[in-house]
Design an enzyme around this catalytic site. Structure first.
Site, PDB file in Angstrom:
ATOM      1  CG  ASP A  49      -3.320  17.058  77.152  1.00  0.00           C
ATOM      2  OD1 ASP A  49      -3.987  18.107  77.233  1.00  0.00           O
ATOM      3  OD2 ASP A  49      -2.883  16.446  78.151  1.00  0.00           O
ATOM      4  CB  SER A  50      -7.678  19.952  74.661  1.00  0.00           C
ATOM      5  OG  SER A  50      -6.872  20.858  73.925  1.00  0.00           O
ATOM      6  CG  ASP A  88      -0.447  20.145  76.633  1.00  0.00           C
ATOM      7  OD1 ASP A  88       0.217  20.886  77.377  1.00  0.00           O
ATOM      8  OD2 ASP A  88      -1.682  20.196  76.556  1.00  0.00           O
ATOM      9  CE  LYS A 118      -0.317  23.199  78.612  1.00  0.00           C
ATOM     10  NZ  LYS A 118      -0.917  22.186  79.544  1.00  0.00           N
ATOM     11  CD  GLU A 186      -7.655  23.763  82.741  1.00  0.00           C
ATOM     12  OE1 GLU A 186      -8.707  23.321  82.255  1.00  0.00           O
ATOM     13  OE2 GLU A 186      -6.526  23.341  82.431  1.00  0.00           O
TER      14      GLU A 186
END
Length: 275
Positions: A49-50, A88, A118, A186
């Site tokens: 989703d970045s 995502d 994810k 992360e």
């Protein structure tokens, strides 16, 4: 490529079986050309989703929609033959209930051919992870810094320091017990990432964590130097394509303004030469 064409791609169970073995390689991708470049080199490719920040100019990942993830997921799927596709789940598409999560996860998988989804969250998402996996939707978990939660985390801060370490360890154990086939860790201290990796039975995928994780993932536009709005400490730039691209555009603009482009070799004659 269609989902049926990716016959050589690993399955989530194959990724899980890589625990403790050869390091797992992953990058994000959002487009077909980028997916084609990384297909032969990655074990799985993540449509993150970045994409909202990298390609759409959003200030965070929170504004990303299901439609955006499906559109980019379909584009990436066309570029993959060998790597597994993971997508995502965007903010708001899975938090309400396990039933909501399954409805949206099944849609993502059905419309893109992804092998797994994810989602972010630790112990509080364990019930949802178990619900999805029991119904045929494999889940990659994501703990530590969870970008969709930056408003409650207070920004993009390192997670798991001090007393937070035990909570993060509990998150990792919870998602593993719930049936996640792997977990992204992360922006956590390296020592904690190593302890989690040793403690749980599923692969850990580090991003800003430790070389001791079972695998690594990076945003491809970060490591290629295409996204330059900011550079996290954990990103290594393997190329400077953004700078190279801007220099090329500047050269093009200069040649157009000087009427040096197009040159005769880039144009067509009025008549076709006779034989």
């Amino acid at each position: 490529m269609s989902a049926t064409a990716r016959k050589t791609a690993p399955l989530p169970s194959d990724i899980r079986a890589m625990k403790g073995g050869a390091p797992i390689v992953s990058l994000t991708a959002y487009t077909t050309p980028m997916a084609r470049m990384m297909d032969a080199h990655c074990d799985f490719v993540l449509v993150g989703d970045s994409v909202g920040m990298v390609l759409h100019g959003l200030p965070s990942t929170i504004g990303v929609t299901m439609e955006m993830m499906i559109l980019h997921g379909q584009a990436v799927a066309r570029g993959l033959d060998k790597a597994m596709l993971v997508i995502d789940m965007p903010f708001g598409s899975y938090e309400e209930s396990p039933e909501q999560a399954f409805h949206n996860a099944s849609r993502v998988m059905r419309e893109t051919g992804a092998a797994a989804v994810k989602l972010e969250g630790g112990a509080h998402m364990a019930e949802t992870i178990a619900f999805l996996t029991a119904r045929g939707a494999p889940v990659m978990a994501h703990i530590g810094l969870t970008p969709q939660s930056i408003n409650t985390l207070g920004g993009y801060k390192v997670q798991g320091r001090g007393d937070q370490g035990a909570s993060l360890m509990a998150d990792a154990e919870a998602v593993a017990r719930a049936g996640a086939f792997s977990v992204v860790i992360e922006k956590v201290p390296a020592g904690l990432a190593d302890r989690i990796t040793a403690d749980i039975s599923i692969p850990t995928i580090g991003i800003g964590a430790s070389a001791g994780c079972d695998g690594q993932v990076l945003v491809v536009d970060d490591m290629l130097g295409l996204f330059t709005a900011f550079k996290p400490k954990f990103v290594k730039r393997y190329a400077t394509l953004g700078e190279d691209g801007e220099a090329a555009i500047a050269a093009y603009a200069a040649e157009v303004r000087a009427r040096a482009f197009p040159a005769p070799e880039h144009t067509f004659a009025d008549e076709t030469p006779s034989a």
